[in-house]
Design a protein around this motif. Structure first.
Motif, PDB file in Angstrom:
ATOM      1  N   PRO A  27       0.676  -1.162  -0.292  1.00 41.18           N
ATOM      2  CA  PRO A  27      -0.303  -0.037   0.510  1.00 41.18           C
ATOM      3  C   PRO A  27       0.877   1.130   0.160  1.00 41.18           C
ATOM      4  CG  PRO A  27       0.253  -1.003   1.801  1.00 41.18           C
ATOM      5  CD  PRO A  27       0.991  -1.814   1.257  1.00 41.18           C
ATOM      6  N   SER A  29       0.137   4.873  -0.858  1.00 39.79           N
ATOM      7  CA  SER A  29      -0.577   5.169  -1.157  1.00 39.79           C
ATOM      8  C   SER A  29      -0.344   7.109  -1.136  1.00 39.79           C
ATOM      9  CB  SER A  29      -2.603   5.324  -1.265  1.00 39.79           C
ATOM     10  OG  SER A  29      -2.514   5.422   0.330  1.00 39.79           O
ATOM     11  N   PRO A  32      -2.040   8.704  -5.972  1.00 34.75           N
ATOM     12  CA  PRO A  32      -1.853   7.575  -6.395  1.00 34.75           C
ATOM     13  C   PRO A  32      -1.336   7.785  -7.292  1.00 34.75           C
ATOM     14  CG  PRO A  32      -2.940   9.487  -6.969  1.00 34.75           C
ATOM     15  CD  PRO A  32      -2.566   9.978  -5.632  1.00 34.75           C
TER      16      PRO A  32
ATOM     17  N   ASN B  73     -14.796  15.872  -4.781  1.00 35.88           N
ATOM     18  CA  ASN B  73     -14.571  15.250  -5.044  1.00 35.88           C
ATOM     19  C   ASN B  73     -14.842  13.800  -5.040  1.00 35.88           C
ATOM     20  OD1 ASN B  73     -12.258  13.176  -3.570  1.00 35.88           O
ATOM     21  ND2 ASN B  73     -13.807  12.552  -1.682  1.00 35.88           N
ATOM     22  N   ASP B  76     -16.836   7.105  -5.620  1.00 39.47           N
ATOM     23  CA  ASP B  76     -16.839   5.576  -6.078  1.00 39.47           C
ATOM     24  C   ASP B  76     -16.321   5.871  -7.384  1.00 39.47           C
ATOM     25  OD1 ASP B  76     -16.544   3.240  -5.628  1.00 39.47           O
ATOM     26  OD2 ASP B  76     -18.405   3.076  -4.726  1.00 39.47           O
ATOM     27  N   LYS B  82      -9.455   2.224  -8.877  1.00 37.43           N
ATOM     28  CA  LYS B  82     -10.059   2.937  -8.009  1.00 37.43           C
ATOM     29  C   LYS B  82      -9.313   4.512  -8.062  1.00 37.43           C
ATOM     30  CE  LYS B  82     -13.699   0.296  -6.352  1.00 37.43           C
ATOM     31  NZ  LYS B  82     -14.555   0.892  -7.118  1.00 37.43           N
ATOM     32  N   LEU B  83      -7.975   4.778  -9.012  1.00 34.16           N
ATOM     33  CA  LEU B  83      -6.529   5.677  -8.297  1.00 34.16           C
ATOM     34  C   LEU B  83      -7.467   7.050  -8.379  1.00 34.16           C
ATOM     35  CD1 LEU B  83      -3.847   4.669 -11.152  1.00 34.16           C
ATOM     36  CD2 LEU B  83      -4.259   4.796  -7.899  1.00 34.16           C
ATOM     37  N   VAL B  85     -10.228   7.614  -7.662  1.00 36.86           N
ATOM     38  CA  VAL B  85     -11.170   8.295  -6.081  1.00 36.86           C
ATOM     39  C   VAL B  85     -10.165   8.292  -5.540  1.00 36.86           C
ATOM     40  CG1 VAL B  85     -12.574   6.974  -4.100  1.00 36.86           C
ATOM     41  CG2 VAL B  85     -13.260   5.938  -6.471  1.00 36.86           C
ATOM     42  N   SER B  86      -9.221   7.600  -4.875  1.00 39.51           N
ATOM     43  CA  SER B  86      -8.007   8.217  -4.271  1.00 39.51           C
ATOM     44  C   SER B  86      -7.306   9.328  -4.654  1.00 39.51           C
ATOM     45  CB  SER B  86      -6.949   7.576  -4.456  1.00 39.51           C
ATOM     46  OG  SER B  86      -6.286   6.217  -5.310  1.00 39.51           O
ATOM     47  N   GLN B  87      -7.085  10.135  -5.449  1.00 36.09           N
ATOM     48  CA  GLN B  87      -6.895  11.380  -5.698  1.00 36.09           C
ATOM     49  C   GLN B  87      -7.636  12.343  -4.333  1.00 36.09           C
ATOM     50  OE1 GLN B  87      -7.211  12.572 -10.197  1.00 36.09           O
ATOM     51  NE2 GLN B  87      -6.588   9.907 -11.002  1.00 36.09           N
ATOM     52  N   SER B  88      -6.856  13.208  -4.847  1.00 33.52           N
ATOM     53  CA  SER B  88      -7.783  14.556  -3.552  1.00 33.52           C
ATOM     54  C   SER B  88      -9.008  15.058  -4.072  1.00 33.52           C
ATOM     55  CB  SER B  88      -6.502  15.200  -3.090  1.00 33.52           C
ATOM     56  OG  SER B  88      -5.373  15.325  -3.769  1.00 33.52           O
ATOM     57  N   CYS B  99     -10.127  10.145 -14.367  1.00 32.94           N
ATOM     58  CA  CYS B  99      -9.708   8.308 -14.104  1.00 32.94           C
ATOM     59  C   CYS B  99      -9.886   7.708 -15.357  1.00 32.94           C
ATOM     60  CB  CYS B  99     -11.701   8.133 -14.105  1.00 32.94           C
ATOM     61  SG  CYS B  99     -11.455   6.220 -13.911  1.00 32.94           S
TER      62      CYS B  99
END
Lengths: 162, 121
Positions: A27, A29, A32, B73, B76, B82-83, B85-88, B99
């Motif tokens: 992990p 992160s 990304p 933001n 989902d 799911k990169l 989703v993890s972007q700020s 995406c």
């Protein structure tokens, strides 16, 4: 001699493949898209132990295998762009004799990121994606230096094996 | 490690930090978020209104984002990594959430006109 080379290819492809898999388990992160680039350890070893052509073949086969196993066609395209640009820059950097393995690996890591950003910009035709690059440059230096250092230890220990 | 390696490290890090500082000091708040799917802009939403919206793509692909307190933001998505989703979350002009598998881009727009852009225009 030929069968030895075939066996070596198989061994290194398997190793690169396993390292790519291990990497998916870490992990990581902060941002990304940031990766350690563990598989580049094998490509670096091939580059210094075998040659440019061998490193290319290895990198290419690894990306195709990993793409079909863990990714899809689109992730494979990014990996190919990054991997091939990274390979080209590393070959040139090594030939120039300006850098040690650490410098060559850093350039490889950084240009891997640049290749992927270029494909991303072309895919979605939005140039502002380039704002992700500065952070990727900095992390590329750190991971690239680490992989280059580890690679130099490996190459020192397996001299004469190839 | 050679001396050139060290020079290389310094040059790249300075470039990276310089670019980050430049981006940070020139950023301006945006007023809208534009939604682009496969290079076509399909919609835009004002940032001052809180909503949750799902973008429907081809072959059942979807991305859900929310606008809350002026920030956008991705919450989902159907993509495997799911990169996105993890972007700020984003708020400033020209910030993006991307995406790549679904080719969806959320971009903040409608801030003050960037001087470089107006010259280019």
């Amino acid at each position: 001699m030929r069968s030895k080379k075939t066996a070596l290819y198989g061994l290194l492809v398997a190793l690169a493949f396993i390292l790519s898999y291990i990497e998916t388990l870490i992990p990581f992160s902060i941002l990304p898209g940031i990766k350690l680039g563990l598989a580049n350890l094998v490509v670096m070893t091939a580059l210094y132990g075998m040659g440019s052509k061998e490193a290319f073949v290895l990198s290419f086969i690894r990306i195709i295998l990993v793409g079909f196993t863990f990714g899809n066609l689109s992730t494979m395209l990014y990996s190919l762009a990054g991997g091939m640009l990274s390979w080209l820059i590393m070959v040139l950097a090594k030939k120039s004799k300006w850098f040690s393995m650490v410098g060559v690996s850093i350039l490889g890591g950084v240009f891997h990121n640049i290749g992927q950003i270029i494909v991303a910009i072309l895919t979605v035709s939005n140039v502002y994606i380039i704002t992700y690059l500065p952070l990727l440059l900095i992390t590329g230096v750190i991971t690239g230096a680490l992989i280059g250092f580890l690679g130099s230890l490996i190459v020192k220990r397996i001299q004469g094996l190839f | 490690m050679k001396r050139n390696d060290l020079i290389l490290i310094i040059v790249i890090v300075v470039l990276g930090i310089g670019a980050l500082l430049f981006i940070n000091f020139t950023k301006e708040s945006g007023s809208k978020v534009g939604v682009t799917v496969k290079q076509e802009e399909i919609a835009s939403f004002a940032l001052d209104e809180d909503i949750v919206y799902t973008i429907e793509g081809e072959n059942g692909a979807w991305n859900t984002f929310e606008i809350k307190d002026g920030y956008v933001n991705m919450i989902d998505a159907s993509c495997p990594d799911k990169l996105c989703v993890s972007q700020s979350k984003i708020h400033y002009d020209h910030e993006t959430i991307v995406c790549l598998p679904n080719q969806v881009v959320l971009e903040i727009i409608g801030g003050e006109v960037n001087p470089i852009d107006s010259i280019a225009n």
